[in-house]
Design an enzyme around this catalytic site. Sequence first.
Site, PDB file in Angstrom:
ATOM      1  N   SER A  26       0.836  -1.198   0.000  1.00  0.00           N
ATOM      2  CA  SER A  26       0.000   0.000   0.000  1.00  0.00           C
ATOM      3  C   SER A  26       0.870   1.246   0.000  1.00  0.00           C
ATOM      4  O   SER A  26       2.026   1.203   0.433  1.00  0.00           O
ATOM      5  CB  SER A  26      -0.912   0.014   1.227  1.00  0.00           C
ATOM      6  OG  SER A  26      -1.580   1.264   1.319  1.00  0.00           O
ATOM      7  N   HIS A  27       0.315   2.351  -0.471  1.00  0.00           N
ATOM      8  CA  HIS A  27       1.002   3.633  -0.366  1.00  0.00           C
ATOM      9  C   HIS A  27       1.166   4.037   1.090  1.00  0.00           C
ATOM     10  O   HIS A  27       2.016   4.852   1.427  1.00  0.00           O
ATOM     11  CB  HIS A  27       0.200   4.726  -1.085  1.00  0.00           C
ATOM     12  CG  HIS A  27       0.429   4.756  -2.551  1.00  0.00           C
ATOM     13  ND1 HIS A  27       0.161   3.683  -3.360  1.00  0.00           N
ATOM     14  CD2 HIS A  27       0.930   5.727  -3.368  1.00  0.00           C
ATOM     15  CE1 HIS A  27       0.476   4.002  -4.615  1.00  0.00           C
ATOM     16  NE2 HIS A  27       0.941   5.228  -4.632  1.00  0.00           N
ATOM     17  N   SER A  28       0.320   3.497   1.945  1.00  0.00           N
ATOM     18  CA  SER A  28       0.311   3.906   3.346  1.00  0.00           C
ATOM     19  C   SER A  28       0.749   2.736   4.223  1.00  0.00           C
ATOM     20  O   SER A  28       0.195   1.638   4.129  1.00  0.00           O
ATOM     21  CB  SER A  28      -1.103   4.348   3.720  1.00  0.00           C
ATOM     22  OG  SER A  28      -1.317   4.179   5.098  1.00  0.00           O
TER      23      SER A  28
ATOM     24  N   GLY B 283       3.751   6.414  -0.311  1.00  0.00           N
ATOM     25  CA  GLY B 283       4.358   5.937  -1.555  1.00  0.00           C
ATOM     26  C   GLY B 283       4.667   4.466  -1.406  1.00  0.00           C
ATOM     27  O   GLY B 283       4.245   3.840  -0.428  1.00  0.00           O
TER      28      GLY B 283
ATOM     29  N   ASP C 205      -2.490  -1.660  -3.713  1.00  0.00           N
ATOM     30  CA  ASP C 205      -3.529  -0.632  -3.872  1.00  0.00           C
ATOM     31  C   ASP C 205      -3.306   0.126  -5.188  1.00  0.00           C
ATOM     32  O   ASP C 205      -3.266  -0.489  -6.232  1.00  0.00           O
ATOM     33  CB  ASP C 205      -3.702   0.243  -2.619  1.00  0.00           C
ATOM     34  CG  ASP C 205      -2.478   1.068  -2.246  1.00  0.00           C
ATOM     35  OD1 ASP C 205      -1.479   1.013  -2.979  1.00  0.00           O
ATOM     36  OD2 ASP C 205      -2.534   1.769  -1.222  1.00  0.00           O
TER      37      ASP C 205
END
Lengths: 252, 217
Positions: free
Chosen positions: A26-28, A60, A84
């Site tokens: 995930s970006h998070s 990112g 994601d």
Amino acid sequence: MPRQAPRRRGSDVSGTPGRVGVVFVSHSSKIAEGLVELAAQMAQHTTLVAAGGTDDGGIGTSFDKVGQAIAEADSGAGVAVLCDLGSAILTAETALDFLDDDVRDRVRIVDAPLVEGGVAAAVAAESGASLAEVVAAGRSAAGGRTESDGGASGGSAAGAAASGDAQTGHSRTVTIVNRDGLHARPAAEFVKLAGTFDVKVTVNGKDAKSLLGIMALGLTKGAPVEVASADPAGREAVDALADLIETGFGEA
Amino acid sequence: MTLGIDWTTDWIRRSAAVVSEHRGELITLDREIGDGDHGENLDRGFTAVLAKLDDLPADASPGDALKLVATTLISTVGGASGPLLGTAYLKAAGAVGQEKELDGAALVALLTAARDGVVLRGKAEPGDKTMIDAWTPAVDAAAAAVADGKDEVAVLEAAAAAAEQGAEATEPLVARKGRASYLGDRAIGHRDPGAQSSSLLLRAAADAAAGAPSAGQ
């Protein structure tokens, strides 16, 4: 790090032996770690690894984190990677490019919604499913909920076999005996068994092969369950699945 | 005059300088139609590249330098441009192999492989409002320049000019790939930040070949 227990530290083996591992990209970092926590509730013995955020903890994706997560999740039985948005997939694909050929052959990026697909994949992995089955479980989360509605699924193909009954298929209504209802583990077992039959079978109208569809039924102890197939060849599948429910999946 | 490792490292230093100089502009472009991190991500990536550049062995080839850029961008950029540009430099490195000196044909091979790397990774086509819209005209212009018998400096100049035009030509487009594709018609009128940064990188390549002032070694 909220990661999974039965990974043997000190041995060279990563992941959980014999079991497919699951990586969440995930970006998070919070999303990835939260998803590990969520899925771990239903997949306690599966190695679930978070690869969220950049190396310095920003929003990112990190090539290195993804590569390490895959290595950590890989017991040799395969790794399912769920991602994601956009660059998460690009980063994961790039990470795969850098793997040795024999490792890359057992790593799959699953085209599925991160949360729903991730949970479905983790539960399938927990049930001991093969990599292909885990990937299929993840993908089935991509829209399995709308696809199967009414149980009266036509009888069109059954014309020749019609025996004169209104229903050409077979159905059985049984009762959930498990104390906690049809929760993740038995649901996964049920879906796995359903997957061994070619015929279409429904559970209260939902596709018996859709883990999320089954879990969304929210079947609690004592709930009546209609296992049905409109297909004349579905008798064996219906009986096997109904029997499985009646036996309580090996728990009380 | 062929181009060797000195040109390659000068290109890389100029790339880092130009990305840093245009950081704010790229952030603004990306904020308009993306998530606003493009300038920051690329700047972080090229800063990391600069830090490693001095470690290149004295006998390194242009391909070695390009590979260093590739692996560093892939591990440090954090956004989609990391894997995209990283794959571009990686394929470019593969295309020139261990050649010490690059002629016009080798430069075309380099640029073509870079563009194909971006396509391989991002699956974008010309007109999708992505960095491909800078790279593809650059490849075509470089190939045409070589066919016309131009020298290496002119080949890279043609590529840079075409990339700049290509980036500008993304302004009226609707995005079909990347974060901007969520915006539909609202992306119209905004230049694609990836195409813009790619045109800056190709301009840096041309400047390094021409020995233009600034950056340098």
